[in-house]
Design a protein around this motif. Structure first.
Motif, PDB file in Angstrom:
ATOM      1  N   ALA A 211       0.832  -1.202   0.000  1.00 53.78           N
ATOM      2  CA  ALA A 211       0.000   0.000   0.000  1.00 53.78           C
ATOM      3  C   ALA A 211       0.873   1.262   0.000  1.00 53.78           C
ATOM      4  O   ALA A 211       0.355   2.381   0.014  1.00 53.78           O
ATOM      5  CB  ALA A 211      -0.933   0.000   1.206  1.00 53.78           C
ATOM      6  N   PHE A 212       2.182   1.061   0.034  1.00 55.63           N
ATOM      7  CA  PHE A 212       3.099   2.207  -0.027  1.00 55.63           C
ATOM      8  C   PHE A 212       4.030   1.988  -1.225  1.00 55.63           C
ATOM      9  O   PHE A 212       5.165   1.554  -1.087  1.00 55.63           O
ATOM     10  CB  PHE A 212       3.900   2.318   1.271  1.00 55.63           C
ATOM     11  CG  PHE A 212       4.556   3.664   1.431  1.00 55.63           C
ATOM     12  CD1 PHE A 212       3.955   4.669   2.177  1.00 55.63           C
ATOM     13  CD2 PHE A 212       5.762   3.937   0.805  1.00 55.63           C
ATOM     14  CE1 PHE A 212       4.554   5.912   2.300  1.00 55.63           C
ATOM     15  CE2 PHE A 212       6.367   5.184   0.920  1.00 55.63           C
ATOM     16  CZ  PHE A 212       5.761   6.176   1.665  1.00 55.63           C
ATOM     17  N   PRO A 213       3.503   2.241  -2.416  1.00 54.62           N
ATOM     18  CA  PRO A 213       4.282   1.862  -3.602  1.00 54.62           C
ATOM     19  C   PRO A 213       5.469   2.795  -3.861  1.00 54.62           C
ATOM     20  O   PRO A 213       5.293   4.000  -3.988  1.00 54.62           O
ATOM     21  CB  PRO A 213       3.259   1.963  -4.736  1.00 54.62           C
ATOM     22  CG  PRO A 213       2.215   2.904  -4.242  1.00 54.62           C
ATOM     23  CD  PRO A 213       2.240   2.884  -2.745  1.00 54.62           C
ATOM     24  N   ILE A 214       6.657   2.224  -3.885  1.00 57.12           N
ATOM     25  CA  ILE A 214       7.821   3.014  -4.272  1.00 57.12           C
ATOM     26  C   ILE A 214       8.391   2.485  -5.583  1.00 57.12           C
ATOM     27  O   ILE A 214       9.445   2.893  -6.042  1.00 57.12           O
ATOM     28  CB  ILE A 214       8.917   3.035  -3.172  1.00 57.12           C
ATOM     29  CG1 ILE A 214       9.350   1.619  -2.822  1.00 57.12           C
ATOM     30  CG2 ILE A 214       8.449   3.783  -1.951  1.00 57.12           C
ATOM     31  CD1 ILE A 214      10.652   1.587  -2.054  1.00 57.12           C
ATOM     32  N   GLY A 215       7.679   1.538  -6.164  1.00 60.32           N
ATOM     33  CA  GLY A 215       8.064   1.074  -7.491  1.00 60.32           C
ATOM     34  C   GLY A 215       8.994  -0.117  -7.513  1.00 60.32           C
ATOM     35  O   GLY A 215       9.485  -0.502  -8.575  1.00 60.32           O
TER      36      GLY A 215
END
Lengths: 268, 244
Positions: free
Chosen positions: B31-35
């Motif tokens: 839920a915390f997309p940094i890629g």
């Protein structure tokens, strides 16, 4: 030369300085301390470059030995430095490492080629190499190097204790290259996938120049042979340089490809 | 971070547990997309050349990734950055970030590290408008820094009062585990294989984090040359699932 009979560690020094004298690059200063020595500047027909051979009269670095090179190119000079032979690093029988430092300053509108640094660490050798280049936005550098896994003909492969190399290049205040290789075969698992795999040679070609983005790396890619025994990759360093890195078992092929790419880069 | 208290065996006893840990868990979940799910850092080249096709091969590859690559590259940047931020030594931070950028020889890997750092900042700043992170964003905007993930990660964990060991450990964990996910998807392998690999990797990650505590910038080493070349060759693959 027998490594064991050698007495006190030697400390070689070579400080050379180039200046543009009436349109010609001249070697204006040369301080040499054995076993390091420089040839006089040679001018190969058709080029404006001063070529100087770097000679090492002892035959190699024995434990505790140290060689320091300092090279200064003033503005508007073009220089090719050619180490006459590969740096052989003998066993560190007293556990003392052999050291080599290269400190280079390249002035405005000047160009340096270091062709080529080759390191052969023998069985039980310990080597620390540090090279630092300070250049400007208008200068350029071509640096070729090959690191061997040992004396292949004797079947030596990663039989050394340590081989540490480091190259850093600063263009004005910006770090463009900061590349360290610390090979410690006893502590690391070097011969596995993603590390050095089954290869005996690491080759690096660095071309650093603020206009390096003009080089077409796709075209370069086509000049490189990729086989089971020989592979390479090309990287552009934020528009300020090109790196071609090899892992190979085919030493003559690395050298040949380096020469081809050097020629392409230098005629651009 | 404080250690759990002695009687923490009771699930109801939260006293002494750093509940901030939930924030750390959050920045590593999907839920915390940094890629990171779009990056393989060169692994895809090996998958396509059939060098990584089994559970065992993926495990060995990632074990080497932790112990011969991350330990001698990003783990050192995480540690040095943490210490410089702790000393509030801005010049040292900027120099370190520049070196971090220069040391990443493969273009795609360098870009991936920057992209993840920027996406992390984009996600965290609105919910955690810390002064240090705001200053970092300004430095990124004016070109003073490039935004590499290991550096900004340390800034965040320091601000959240996590200790250095936890910082290195969780950085190594998340970097490695995202490659397990990506490997499982790309090869492909089953979910059970993924779980098994992660469980076997955890001791390796802990070992690497312990070693990293004693390393510094002089120990930096790019000896995972094969992976670097794989990352350079990635741009020339015919079809790609991942950006790097």
């Amino acid at each position: 030369m027998s490594a064991v009979t050698k007495a006190a560690p030697s400390h070689g020094k070579l400080d050379i300085k180039f200046r543009n004298v009436r349109g010609k690059t001249s070697l204006v200063d040369c301080y040499q301390q054995p076993p390091l020595k420089a040839s006089r500047a040679l001018y190969i027909e058709g080029t404006r470059k001063a070529t100087v051979y770097l000679m090492e009269s002892s035959g190699g670095l024995v434990a505790g030995d140290r060689n320091d090179f300092t090279v200064e190119l003033e503005e508007n000079t073009e220089v090719v430095l050619k180490p006459q032979s590969a740096t052989k690093v003998y066993p560190a029988f007293n556990n003392q490492p052999s050291e080599q430092t290269i400190t280079i300053h390249i002035g405005e509108n000047s160009h340096l080629e270091w062709n080529r640094d080759e390191i052969i660490p023998f069985e039980r050798a310990k080597f620390n190499g540090k090279s630092r280049v300070q250049m400007t936005n208008s200068s350029s550098l071509l640096w070729n190097e090959i690191i061997y896994s040992g004396r292949e003909k004797r079947g030596e492969k990663f039989a050394f204790q340590e081989c540490n190399t480091h190259l850093e290049v600063w263009m004005e205040a910006e770090c463009v290259v900061y590349d360290s290789l610390k090979l410690h075969p006893k502590e690391q698992e070097l011969q596995q996938l993603s590390v050095l795999e089954d290869f005996n040679y690491i080759g690096n070609l660095w071309f650093i120049c603020s206009e390096a983005s003009k080089v077409d790396s796709t075209e370069f890619q086509k000049l490189l042979v990729q086989t089971e025994n020989h592979k390479s990759g090309i990287s552009t360093l934020d528009g300020k340089g090109i790196l071609v890195r090899w892992l190979s078992n085919n030493l003559p092929l690395i050298k040949r490809e380096m020469e081809t790419l050097d020629m392409h880069l230098l005629t651009k | 971070m404080k250690k759990q208290s002695v009687d923490s065996s009771s699930p109801l006893n939260t006293e002494g547990i750093n509940t901030n840990f939930l924030y750390l868990m959050h920045i590593h979940d999907s839920a915390f997309p940094i890629g990171s799910y779009t990056q393989s850092f060169g692994m895809e080249t090996y998958i396509q050349s059939d060098d990584i096709l089994t559970k065992q091969k993926l495990f060995s590859f990632l074990k080497a990734y932790v112990s011969e690559n991350l330990l001698f590259t990003d783990a050192i940047f995480v540690k040095e950055a943490y210490e410089h931020f702790q000393n509030d030594d801005w010049n040292a931070i900027v120099r370190l970030e520049n070196i971090c950028d220069a040391s990443k020889n493969a273009t795609e890997t360098r870009e991936a590290s920057k992209m993840m750092g920027k996406q992390f900042l984009r996600g965290i700043l609105p919910v955690f408008p810390d002064e240090g992170l705001t200053k970092w964003k300004a430095a990124l905007d004016n070109g003073q820094v490039k935004g590499h993930f290991p550096i900004v990660y340390s800034l965040y964990t320091l601000k959240m009062a996590f200790d250095l060991f936890t910082t290195i450990l969780t950085y190594l964990y998340s970097s490695t585990i995202s490659l397990v996910h990506n490997g499982v998807r790309a090869i492909p392998l089953g979910q059970k294989a993924g779980i098994e690999i992660i469980h076997k990797l955890i001791p390796e990650i802990i070992e690497a984090a312990k070693k990293a505590m004693n390393l510094n910038l002089d120990d930096l080493s790019n000896h995972a040359v094969g992976l670097e070349i794989a990352s350079m060759q990635h741009a020339y693959l015919h079809s790609r699932l991942f950006i790097s």
